[in-house]
Design a protein around this motif. Structure first.
Motif, short mmCIF file in Angstrom:
data_model
loop_
_atom_site.label_atom_id
_atom_site.label_comp_id
_atom_site.label_asym_id
_atom_site.label_seq_id
_atom_site.Cartn_x
_atom_site.Cartn_y
_atom_site.Cartn_z
N MET A 1 0.85 -1.18 0.00
CA MET A 1 0.00 0.00 0.00
C MET A 1 0.89 1.23 0.00
O MET A 1 1.89 1.30 0.69
CB MET A 1 -0.89 0.01 1.24
N ARG A 2 0.52 2.19 -0.76
CA ARG A 2 1.26 3.44 -0.82
C ARG A 2 1.00 4.25 0.44
O ARG A 2 -0.07 4.19 1.03
CB ARG A 2 0.83 4.23 -2.05
N ARG A 6 -2.50 5.17 2.88
CA ARG A 6 -2.55 4.93 4.32
C ARG A 6 -2.90 6.22 5.06
O ARG A 6 -3.74 6.23 5.96
CB ARG A 6 -1.20 4.40 4.79
N GLU A 7 -2.25 7.31 4.67
CA GLU A 7 -2.51 8.60 5.30
C GLU A 7 -3.96 9.00 5.13
O GLU A 7 -4.61 9.46 6.06
CB GLU A 7 -1.60 9.69 4.70
N ALA A 8 -4.48 8.84 3.92
CA ALA A 8 -5.86 9.24 3.63
C ALA A 8 -6.86 8.39 4.42
O ALA A 8 -7.83 8.91 4.97
CB ALA A 8 -6.14 9.12 2.13
N GLU A 9 -6.61 7.08 4.48
CA GLU A 9 -7.51 6.19 5.24
C GLU A 9 -7.49 6.54 6.72
O GLU A 9 -8.54 6.59 7.37
CB GLU A 9 -7.09 4.73 5.05
N PHE A 10 -6.29 6.77 7.26
CA PHE A 10 -6.19 7.11 8.67
C PHE A 10 -6.86 8.45 8.96
O PHE A 10 -7.59 8.59 9.93
CB PHE A 10 -4.72 7.15 9.12
N ARG A 11 -6.64 9.43 8.10
CA ARG A 11 -7.25 10.75 8.28
C ARG A 11 -8.77 10.63 8.27
O ARG A 11 -9.46 11.24 9.08
CB ARG A 11 -6.79 11.71 7.18
N ALA A 16 -13.75 10.78 11.60
CA ALA A 16 -15.01 10.14 11.98
C ALA A 16 -15.07 9.81 13.48
O ALA A 16 -16.14 9.87 14.07
CB ALA A 16 -15.21 8.86 11.16
N ASP A 17 -13.93 9.48 14.10
CA ASP A 17 -13.98 8.93 15.47
C ASP A 17 -13.35 9.81 16.54
O ASP A 17 -13.51 9.55 17.72
CB ASP A 17 -13.33 7.54 15.48
N ARG A 18 -12.64 10.85 16.19
CA ARG A 18 -11.92 11.64 17.20
C ARG A 18 -12.86 12.29 18.22
O ARG A 18 -12.56 12.31 19.42
CB ARG A 18 -11.06 12.72 16.55
N THR A 19 -13.99 12.79 17.79
CA THR A 19 -14.93 13.42 18.71
C THR A 19 -15.41 12.42 19.75
O THR A 19 -15.49 12.72 20.94
CB THR A 19 -16.12 14.03 17.95
N ARG A 20 -15.72 11.21 19.32
CA ARG A 20 -16.17 10.18 20.25
C ARG A 20 -15.05 9.79 21.22
O ARG A 20 -15.28 9.60 22.41
CB ARG A 20 -16.66 8.96 19.47
N LEU A 21 -13.83 9.68 20.70
CA LEU A 21 -12.70 9.38 21.57
C LEU A 21 -12.52 10.48 22.61
O LEU A 21 -12.28 10.19 23.80
CB LEU A 21 -11.41 9.25 20.74
N ARG A 46 -1.07 5.31 18.54
CA ARG A 46 -0.96 3.84 18.49
C ARG A 46 -1.80 3.26 17.37
O ARG A 46 -1.42 2.28 16.74
CB ARG A 46 -1.34 3.24 19.84
N VAL A 47 -2.96 3.85 17.11
CA VAL A 47 -3.78 3.39 15.98
C VAL A 47 -3.01 3.61 14.69
O VAL A 47 -2.96 2.74 13.82
CB VAL A 47 -5.14 4.12 15.94
N TYR A 48 -2.39 4.76 14.55
CA TYR A 48 -1.64 5.06 13.33
C TYR A 48 -0.49 4.08 13.13
O TYR A 48 -0.29 3.56 12.03
CB TYR A 48 -1.10 6.49 13.36
N VAL A 49 0.25 3.79 14.20
CA VAL A 49 1.38 2.87 14.11
C VAL A 49 0.93 1.49 13.65
O VAL A 49 1.61 0.82 12.88
CB VAL A 49 2.12 2.79 15.47
N HIS A 50 -0.24 1.05 14.10
CA HIS A 50 -0.73 -0.30 13.77
C HIS A 50 -1.81 -0.28 12.70
O HIS A 50 -2.54 -1.27 12.56
CB HIS A 50 -1.25 -0.98 15.05
#
Length: 171
Positions: A1-2, A6-11, A16-21, A46-50
């Motif tokens: 994967m380029r 990966r950056e786009a998927e993580f972003r 979508a989830d940062r507010t809930r976190l 840690r999510v980004y690393v994995h």
């Protein structure tokens, strides 16, 4: 994967989830915005690393497990001073927010709970997760989640009764 994919998927996940976190972290820390932000940053890092491993399994549950574990680890550290709840808040107000006095009373009572009990209540009642999901996040049995929930609710009720007695002047 380029790397760009990966950056786009993580972003996309993060948006979508940062507010809930953050909401979960604020509840766990009883309103300590700075510690909550630190916990969210730890979880996101840690999510980004994995990311390559977890994106297909669902990053949300993984991130929340990291968040709760980081919170519990923070409470275990020696020399850690407890949070101080004040009447001034820095967090954004929600449109259907409860009475600030009640919010402070609940946060104060949450602060007096053991960290694991606080985590169970936040996951079960504020995040509306079922017992099995809480058990996976906390890495314990469903029976432990149930017993911790019962003990935490009993203690929270006692603490809220004490607060009511103190504010009304009853004994």
């Amino acid at each position: 994967m380029r790397g760009g994919d990966r950056e786009a998927e993580f972003r996309e996940y993060l948006l979508a989830d940062r507010t809930r976190l953050m909401r979960t972290a604020l509840l766990l820390t009883a309103g300590d915005v700075h510690t909550a932000e630190d916990l969210v940053q730890t979880a996101c890092t840690r999510v980004y690393v994995h990311w390559h491993r977890i994106k297909h399994e669902g990053a949300g549950p993984y991130a929340h497990r990291i968040l709760v574990n980081a919170f519990l680890d923070e409470r275990r550290r020696a020399g850690r001073h407890p949070e101080v709840v004040t009447a001034e808040t820095v967090e954004p107000r929600l449109s259907d927010e409860a009475d600030p006095v009640d919010t402070l009373a609940v946060r104060g009572a949450l602060l007096d709970l053991a960290p694991r009990q606080r985590a169970v209540l936040v996951l079960r009642y504020f995040q509306d997760l079922d017992v099995a999901t809480c058990a996976r996040i906390l890495e314990c049995t469903e029976g432990t989640v149930k017993s911790q929930t019962a003990k935490a609710l009993k203690r929270l009720k006692e603490l809220m009764s004490e607060e009511t007695d103190r504010t009304t002047g009853s004994s």
